[in-house]
Design a protein around this motif. Structure first.
Motif, PDB file in Angstrom:
ATOM      1  N   TYR A  19       0.927  -1.336   0.068  1.00  0.00           N
ATOM      2  CA  TYR A  19      -0.463   0.049   0.140  1.00  0.00           C
ATOM      3  C   TYR A  19       0.963   1.697  -0.190  1.00  0.00           C
ATOM      4  O   TYR A  19       1.672   0.926   0.478  1.00  0.00           O
ATOM      5  N   THR A  20      -0.239   2.375  -0.093  1.00  0.00           N
ATOM      6  CA  THR A  20       0.811   3.668  -0.175  1.00  0.00           C
ATOM      7  C   THR A  20      -0.026   4.860   0.576  1.00  0.00           C
ATOM      8  O   THR A  20      -1.189   4.132   0.766  1.00  0.00           O
ATOM      9  N   ILE A  21       1.067   5.341   1.626  1.00  0.00           N
ATOM     10  CA  ILE A  21      -0.172   6.545   2.530  1.00  0.00           C
ATOM     11  C   ILE A  21       1.109   7.319   2.244  1.00  0.00           C
ATOM     12  O   ILE A  21       1.671   7.623   1.475  1.00  0.00           O
ATOM     13  N   LYS A  22      -0.163   8.622   1.940  1.00  0.00           N
ATOM     14  CA  LYS A  22       0.297  10.177   2.530  1.00  0.00           C
ATOM     15  C   LYS A  22       0.352  10.950   3.530  1.00  0.00           C
ATOM     16  O   LYS A  22      -0.752  11.231   4.040  1.00  0.00           O
ATOM     17  N   ALA A  23       1.669  11.171   3.553  1.00  0.00           N
ATOM     18  CA  ALA A  23       1.055  11.667   5.170  1.00  0.00           C
ATOM     19  C   ALA A  23       2.151  12.761   4.738  1.00  0.00           C
ATOM     20  O   ALA A  23       3.200  13.326   4.559  1.00  0.00           O
ATOM     21  N   LYS A  24       1.945  13.767   6.100  1.00  0.00           N
ATOM     22  CA  LYS A  24       2.727  15.197   6.853  1.00  0.00           C
ATOM     23  C   LYS A  24       3.574  14.793   7.509  1.00  0.00           C
ATOM     24  O   LYS A  24       2.781  14.419   9.053  1.00  0.00           O
TER      25      LYS A  24
END
Length: 149
Positions: A19-24
């Motif tokens: 999976y790929t997560i987008k996070a700050k």
């Protein structure tokens, strides 16, 4: 990165690593090597996804050369194939029972495409806290305004 679909923290599953997560990155801190104040053993981060959920993430010293250039507070990153495991630390920074780790098969890319919350906190009125309408185990901060006489 092979997987362009973004997975939110609320949908993470320990049975899958693809999976790929987008996070700050909201915050970062270092854990020193035992017996050495000069060497860093691990970098820990507090991450926020675009839904405003939080999770802790770590990167061990063995992988610093590969990932450290990407790990900058307030940057938005795409994390592909991070490892997800139970958070066994005594103090849970996020209240989440799971945490992410960067490992040999993980990859990280910087992105400017952020549509999540601008700030890493949510406002609530004090009456909601007093009437226990705030969800249990939700971290809260209290700000006191100076009293002018």
């Amino acid at each position: 990165m092979e997987n362009n679909k973004i997975t939110m923290f609320s949908s993470l599953n320990a049975h899958s690593t693809n999976y790929t997560i987008k996070a700050k990155i909201i915050s970062m801190w270092n854990k020193k090597m035992n017996g050495s104040d000069n060497q860093i053993y691990r970098v820990d981060m507090l991450l926020m996804d675009e839904e405003g959920s939080f999770i802790q993430c770590s990167c061990l010293h063995k992988l610093f050369k590969r990932f450290l250039k990407f790990l900058v507070v307030d940057d938005c990153l795409l994390f592909h194939k991070p490892s997800l495991a139970k958070d066994t630390t005594k103090i849970k920074v996020t209240g989440n029972d799971q945490k992410l780790s960067l490992y040999a098969f993980s990859s990280v890319l910087k992105t400017e495409n952020w549509s999540g919350p601008r700030y890493f906190f949510r406002f609530t009125d004090f009456k909601s806290v007093l009437s226990k309408k705030v969800e249990v185990n939700t971290p809260i901060g209290i700000y006191f305004l100076p009293l002018l006489l």
